[in-house]
Design a protein around this motif. Structure first.
Motif, PDB file in Angstrom:
ATOM      1  N   LYS A  83     -27.698  58.907  66.987  1.00 37.33           N
ATOM      2  CA  LYS A  83     -26.007  59.623  66.179  1.00 37.33           C
ATOM      3  C   LYS A  83     -25.162  58.604  66.203  1.00 37.33           C
ATOM      4  N   VAL A  84     -24.127  58.365  65.701  1.00 35.04           N
ATOM      5  CA  VAL A  84     -22.824  57.823  65.495  1.00 35.04           C
ATOM      6  C   VAL A  84     -21.999  58.321  65.910  1.00 35.04           C
ATOM      7  N   GLU A  85     -20.938  58.498  67.094  1.00 28.86           N
ATOM      8  CA  GLU A  85     -19.774  58.577  68.076  1.00 28.86           C
ATOM      9  C   GLU A  85     -18.873  57.752  67.221  1.00 28.86           C
ATOM     10  N   GLY A  86     -17.953  57.317  66.240  1.00 27.61           N
ATOM     11  CA  GLY A  86     -17.195  56.470  66.351  1.00 27.61           C
ATOM     12  C   GLY A  86     -17.639  55.045  66.007  1.00 27.61           C
ATOM     13  N   ASP A  87     -17.121  54.126  66.853  1.00 28.81           N
ATOM     14  CA  ASP A  87     -17.726  52.436  67.202  1.00 28.81           C
ATOM     15  C   ASP A  87     -18.573  52.936  67.651  1.00 28.81           C
ATOM     16  N   GLU A  88     -19.278  53.613  67.761  1.00 25.50           N
ATOM     17  CA  GLU A  88     -20.930  53.347  68.494  1.00 25.50           C
ATOM     18  C   GLU A  88     -21.348  53.956  68.379  1.00 25.50           C
ATOM     19  N   ILE A  89     -22.896  53.460  68.290  1.00 27.28           N
ATOM     20  CA  ILE A  89     -24.480  54.556  67.346  1.00 27.28           C
ATOM     21  C   ILE A  89     -25.021  54.280  69.167  1.00 27.28           C
TER      22      ILE A  89
ATOM     23  N   PHE B 235     -33.439  58.335  78.628  1.00 30.55           N
ATOM     24  CA  PHE B 235     -32.715  56.812  78.134  1.00 30.55           C
ATOM     25  C   PHE B 235     -32.031  57.315  77.570  1.00 30.55           C
ATOM     26  N   GLU B 236     -31.239  56.507  77.298  1.00 25.77           N
ATOM     27  CA  GLU B 236     -30.087  55.832  76.599  1.00 25.77           C
ATOM     28  C   GLU B 236     -29.415  54.836  75.607  1.00 25.77           C
ATOM     29  N   ALA B 237     -29.021  54.247  74.969  1.00 27.30           N
ATOM     30  CA  ALA B 237     -28.588  52.904  75.078  1.00 27.30           C
ATOM     31  C   ALA B 237     -27.285  53.270  73.609  1.00 27.30           C
ATOM     32  N   ARG B 238     -26.651  52.492  73.731  1.00 27.95           N
ATOM     33  CA  ARG B 238     -25.039  52.601  72.989  1.00 27.95           C
ATOM     34  C   ARG B 238     -24.531  51.657  72.285  1.00 27.95           C
ATOM     35  N   LEU B 239     -24.721  51.473  70.681  1.00 24.54           N
ATOM     36  CA  LEU B 239     -24.459  50.472  70.932  1.00 24.54           C
ATOM     37  C   LEU B 239     -22.670  50.050  70.589  1.00 24.54           C
ATOM     38  N   LYS B 240     -22.087  49.671  70.642  1.00 27.26           N
ATOM     39  CA  LYS B 240     -20.427  49.615  70.181  1.00 27.26           C
ATOM     40  C   LYS B 240     -19.832  48.588  69.305  1.00 27.26           C
TER      41      LYS B 240
ATOM     42  N   LEU C  55     -31.494  47.007  64.130  1.00 23.82           N
ATOM     43  CA  LEU C  55     -31.193  46.947  63.139  1.00 23.82           C
ATOM     44  C   LEU C  55     -30.341  45.803  62.139  1.00 23.82           C
ATOM     45  N   LEU C  56     -30.261  45.203  62.170  1.00 19.66           N
ATOM     46  CA  LEU C  56     -29.211  44.526  60.533  1.00 19.66           C
ATOM     47  C   LEU C  56     -29.172  43.860  59.187  1.00 19.66           C
ATOM     48  N   ASP C  57     -28.870  44.455  58.776  1.00 18.47           N
ATOM     49  CA  ASP C  57     -29.255  44.619  56.786  1.00 18.47           C
ATOM     50  C   ASP C  57     -28.256  44.055  56.410  1.00 18.47           C
ATOM     51  N   PHE C  58     -28.332  42.361  56.509  1.00 15.59           N
ATOM     52  CA  PHE C  58     -27.799  41.740  55.152  1.00 15.59           C
ATOM     53  C   PHE C  58     -27.797  41.104  53.395  1.00 15.59           C
TER      54      PHE C  58
ATOM     55  N   GLY D 188     -11.317  41.614  61.495  1.00 21.06           N
ATOM     56  CA  GLY D 188     -11.270  41.980  60.256  1.00 21.06           C
ATOM     57  C   GLY D 188     -11.814  43.143  58.971  1.00 21.06           C
ATOM     58  N   GLY D 189     -11.007  43.321  58.099  1.00 25.51           N
ATOM     59  CA  GLY D 189     -11.792  44.335  57.518  1.00 25.51           C
ATOM     60  C   GLY D 189     -12.075  45.364  57.939  1.00 25.51           C
ATOM     61  N   GLU D 190     -13.060  46.257  57.782  1.00 25.54           N
ATOM     62  CA  GLU D 190     -13.506  47.661  58.570  1.00 25.54           C
ATOM     63  C   GLU D 190     -14.797  48.259  58.756  1.00 25.54           C
ATOM     64  N   LEU D 191     -14.951  49.649  59.305  1.00 24.09           N
ATOM     65  CA  LEU D 191     -16.572  50.122  59.907  1.00 24.09           C
ATOM     66  C   LEU D 191     -16.400  51.239  59.132  1.00 24.09           C
ATOM     67  N   MET D 192     -17.084  51.424  58.171  1.00 24.04           N
ATOM     68  CA  MET D 192     -18.061  52.760  58.000  1.00 24.04           C
ATOM     69  C   MET D 192     -19.444  53.456  58.193  1.00 24.04           C
ATOM     70  N   ALA D 193     -18.866  54.396  59.279  1.00 30.39           N
ATOM     71  CA  ALA D 193     -20.201  55.297  59.151  1.00 30.39           C
ATOM     72  C   ALA D 193     -21.177  56.079  58.027  1.00 30.39           C
ATOM     73  N   GLU D 194     -22.130  55.468  57.551  1.00 29.60           N
ATOM     74  CA  GLU D 194     -23.355  56.313  57.011  1.00 29.60           C
ATOM     75  C   GLU D 194     -24.735  56.837  57.567  1.00 29.60           C
ATOM     76  N   GLU D 195     -24.132  58.008  57.319  1.00 30.19           N
ATOM     77  CA  GLU D 195     -25.071  58.789  58.428  1.00 30.19           C
ATOM     78  C   GLU D 195     -25.754  57.865  60.071  1.00 30.19           C
ATOM     79  N   ASN D 196     -26.811  57.945  60.437  1.00 26.34           N
ATOM     80  CA  ASN D 196     -26.607  57.156  61.946  1.00 26.34           C
ATOM     81  C   ASN D 196     -26.514  55.456  61.921  1.00 26.34           C
ATOM     82  N   THR D 197     -26.003  54.856  59.965  1.00 32.04           N
ATOM     83  CA  THR D 197     -25.402  53.447  60.984  1.00 32.04           C
ATOM     84  C   THR D 197     -24.102  53.945  60.843  1.00 32.04           C
ATOM     85  N   ILE D 198     -23.938  52.179  61.322  1.00 32.76           N
ATOM     86  CA  ILE D 198     -22.553  51.765  60.505  1.00 32.76           C
ATOM     87  C   ILE D 198     -22.565  50.562  60.217  1.00 32.76           C
ATOM     88  N   LYS D 199     -21.124  50.146  59.240  1.00 33.49           N
ATOM     89  CA  LYS D 199     -22.058  49.249  57.833  1.00 33.49           C
ATOM     90  C   LYS D 199     -20.002  48.263  58.353  1.00 33.49           C
ATOM     91  N   VAL D 200     -20.146  47.340  58.166  1.00 37.78           N
ATOM     92  CA  VAL D 200     -19.482  46.433  58.776  1.00 37.78           C
ATOM     93  C   VAL D 200     -18.798  45.929  57.252  1.00 37.78           C
TER      94      VAL D 200
END
Length: 790
Positions: A200-206, A233-238, A125-128, A243-255
């Motif tokens: 869940k979020v683990e660093g730069d991975e969901i 099953f398991e999926a990982r999204l790295k 899910l990508l939100d712009f 440039g910029g930064e990554l921010m974890a927000e609950e179970n998502t990552i914000k670029v």
């Protein structure tokens, strides 16, 4: 506007092949996002697959992993079912079909009554949030590079997203860039339709973990519970930002304020093989991502394109193009029945090859009813393997369109079924060898399922075995024949040697039964299709054994049985009979035309060798009509090509290439294509795509006939329709291990070249004229029309 123009030019220059933008035969493109799943664009690497919607403010990339199914390892055989086999046959001989159906349902069917289903995995899910005022939108799928691209303009920037499924790196790769540095902002999440999952979020991975839902129906038709689903099953999204930064927000990552970002999606289940589900998906996913460490997006894309193009570029086809070819794909499809743009046929042809490469690679599961793409927990027909036509149709194009290695997953499944089918042969028929009926699944079920009126059909394995023989015919790989194909053929033949019984009215004939003519007319004795398939199996087994110089005594028995199988018969309407009893209804428009199996994909009926049976086949086809579901129309394309009628073959192609805007099951609105050119059965079923590509090839090259010495004829342009007056094709293959290129103008051959891959004798035939020549391995021979006229 100058900035946007320069940015678009820069993006274009960064493409590896800018001139391909002008080739409408290699590109699906649209000027708005997909409104639903059947408008999204498919990508896949054989194991992983995704459907790309191309949304603007919100993008969904729905993904699959081929081994996520309901159920668990299971033996479907019905213990001691063979005890009622004699009674079933006697009831059918006496015409008591309903009693036979009842007995079959009670005592002969699979345990449980059905099989399990292929499952969706999840969604990226990508939100712009700031992309709410855009223009100049375009989304496309490049068939040659296997990259799905979305590009559009915001107020100050151009946004470009690329998505592909890499086979070398076993990941779905999503790359997003903004032409304005430091202004890429979006949110990333994962979810799944399964009821038991966590994110869940683990660093730069969901990280998405879960367990497969149980089969959608709690109880089968006999009110018995289905076995529990046990796959995890398991999926990982790295997320890798530039440039910029990554921010974890609950179970998502914000670029935040990035120049670009690359997302690496990996996925796995606990499946190891159909008997073992003790795998560790977490370890697998971590290993996949670890192997990607340090690889740039450019390297990932280059390796992916090189791998995919190596398969795809083996065949090129050009049926001509004009200005109408440059419109969006949905516009082209909507107008095709009127303008018959041959370039859209080229696109549709190559799309079939693209889909097979994307859904069937060495070491993967075979392409199922939906290839590898599915978004439903309860998909149509469970999205499994229906082997009374559909699974086989998926692979008709593999050998002939130079994708021989992609048949390996099917061969492996058949070898698995040759194991599970042994117990079914014992329990259901008290016979040696192996047998499979009209469906199978990830767990390699081989027993008859769903209902006796169509599920008791024992020639599924025999039909599948044909593909192993085809692989030998096209490659002449003797080691494959010895170690893989022949053992399967032999044991399938062993079953039918014991299975066939004398016909009471014609005791000199051996017949099949209890069985059915899929999926028409219910449980019967002696359906024509069975006899054609068994004859073909026996003939292939005999030839394979003689090539290898083995099993002389057993082959003597097979030859004796082969000679006694009931023949094809012509009925009172001039039709090819579907059963020994002459009871065909000329008003029956059933989608299956099973009794023409001997015409295609079999090889025992042809206008040049059996003209009476060929004419009877035409009568049958005229009775059944030119409609039907997507795969039915695709099969008829092949039928008419084998009957050397290119005009009628193209008519069926045109009937298939109509837009279907319905997603649900509506058997009154049969056939057609969705706007993403996937086969609308309806609903989606991929076999129509694969069958159509095979049928177009049959119009241009046929190689199933042989001379008195057993050498194959390469029949050039045997069923060329007037809709393709000028064109060329290269890289297609003929039996006997030949690779062939053909060019024609104004409906007449210009030239052809043939590469002999192993050095067999060449019989090249065009318009009744024959060139016969010995060849050397690796030699390429070229001929013109004048050579055939001399």
């Amino acid at each position: 506007m100058l900035l946007i123009f320069l940015t678009l030019a820069l993006f274009s220059c960064n493409n590896s092949k800018t001139d391909k933008e002008l080739d409408p035969s290699l590109m699906l493109w649209y000027d708005k996002p997909a409104a639903n799943w059947t408008e999204a664009l498919p990508i896949g690497n054989g194991r992983l697959a995704a459907m790309v919607y191309g949304g603007i403010e919100k993008e969904v990339i729905q993904f699959n992993e081929e081994t996520l199914w309901t159920g668990q390892p299971h033996d479907y055989a019905h213990e001691n079912a063979h005890e009622v086999l004699g009674e079933l046959r006697q009831l059918l001989w006496e015409g008591k079909q309903e009693e036979a159906h009842k007995l079959g349902n009670e005592r002969f069917m699979s345990q449980p009554f059905g099989q399990f289903c292929y499952q969706p995995f999840g969604n990226v899910l990508l939100d712009f949030p700031d992309h709410n005022n855009t223009n100049n939108y375009k989304r496309k799928l490049d068939l040659e590079d296997a990259v799905s691209t979305v590009i559009y303009e915001t107020e100050n920037s151009t946004i470009k997203r690329e998505v592909f499924a890499s086979e070398p790196d076993q990941a779905v790769v999503i790359h997003i860039e903004n032409s304005t540095k430091g202004e890429l902002n979006f949110n990333i999440g994962l979810d799944s339709p399964h009821s038991k999952y966590k994110v869940k979020v683990e660093g730069d991975e969901i990280v998405l973990k879960g367990k497969a839902n149980n089969y959608p129906n709690e109880l089968d038709a006999q009110n018995k519970p289905y076995p529990e689903s046990k796959l995890t099953f398991e999926a990982r999204l790295k997320v890798i930002n530039k440039g910029g930064e990554l921010m974890a927000e609950e179970n998502t990552i914000k670029v935040v304020n990035a120049d670009s970002a690359t997302l690496l999606l990996v996925a796995a289940t606990s499946f190891i093989n159909y008997q073992d589900i003790s795998g560790n998906p977490e370890e697998l996913c971590k290993k996949y991502l670890s192997d990607l460490n340090g690889k740039s997006y450019e390297t990932l894309k280059t390796d992916h394109v090189k791998d995919f193009s190596n398969l795809f570029n083996r065949v090129a086809i050009d049926l001509g193009k004009s200005e109408i070819s440059n419109r969006s794909t949905n516009e082209r499809l909507i107008s095709f029945t009127k303008d018959k743009d041959p370039n859209l046929v080229s696109l549709f042809y190559q799309y079939g090859r693209y889909l097979l490469i994307s859904s069937s690679r060495v070491g993967t599961q075979p392409a199922n009813l939906q290839g590898i793409w599915n978004d439903k927990l309860s998909p149509p027909w469970d999205s499994k393997y229906t082997i009374n036509i559909n699974t086989e149709m998926n692979y008709w194009l593999a050998e002939m369109t130079n994708l021989s290695e992609l048949s390996e997953p099917l061969s492996q499944m058949v070898e698995d079924l040759a194991v599970t089918g042994q117990n079914v042969a014992k329990e259901h028929y008290n016979l040696d060898g192996w047998v499979t009926h009209h469906n199978t699944d990830l767990w390699r079920g081989a027993a008859p399922i769903n209902g006796a009126d169509h599920g008791i059909w024992p020639t599924g394995g025999a039909w599948l075995s044909q593909h192993l023989w085809w692989h030998y015919q096209y490659t002449y790989d003797r080691e494959y024949l010895k170690n893989e194909a022949y053992p399967v053929l032999k044991e399938a033949s062993r079953f039918f040697v014991g299975y066939l019984v004398p016909d009471p009215k014609n005791p000199e004939w051996l017949v099949s039964g209890s069985s059915n003519s899929p999926e028409n007319g219910g449980l019967v004795m002696a359906p024509t299709m069975d006899h054609q398939i068994i004859r073909n199996l026996f003939a292939n087994t005999i030839e394979a054994a003689e090539i290898l110089g083995v099993d002389a005594d057993f082959i003597k028995t097979v030859k004796e049985k082969h000679a006694k199988i009931a023949p094809n018969l012509i009925g009172k309407h001039g039709q090819l009979q579907e059963w020994l009893i002459d009871k065909d209804d000329p008003e029956n428009k059933h989608r299956h035309v099973s009794h023409l199996w001997g015409l295609h994909p079999g090889n025992e009926i042809h206008p040049l060798t059996t003209p009476d049976l060929a004419e009877a086949s035409k009568v049958t086809l005229s009775h059944r009509g030119d409609g039907g579901t997507g795969w039915s129309r695709a099969w008829k394309i092949n039928f008419w090509a084998r009957l050397l009628d290119g005009e009628h073959s193209f008519l069926l192609l045109r009937n298939l290439m109509v837009p279907s805007l319905k997603e649900g099951v509506d058997m009154e609105d049969k056939g057609g294509l969705y706007l993403n050119l996937l086969d609308a059965h309806p609903p989606f079923q991929i076999d129509g795509n694969f069958g159509a590509t095979a049928g177009i090839t049959e119009m241009l090259l046929q190689s199933h006939l042989r001379d008195e010495n057993g050498d194959y004829f390469q029949d050039i342009l045997p069923a060329l329709p007037s809709a393709f007056p000028t064109g060329k094709i290269s890289g297609i293959k003929g039996r006997g291990a030949f690779e062939i290129a053909i060019e024609w103008q104004n409906g007449e051959l210009v030239s052809t070249s043939v590469k002999s891959l192993v050095g067999n004798k060449l019989n090249l035939r065009y318009n009744g004229n024959l060139i016969s020549q010995e060849t050397k391995k690796g030699e390429t021979l070229s001929f013109t029309l004048a050579d055939f006229n001399n």
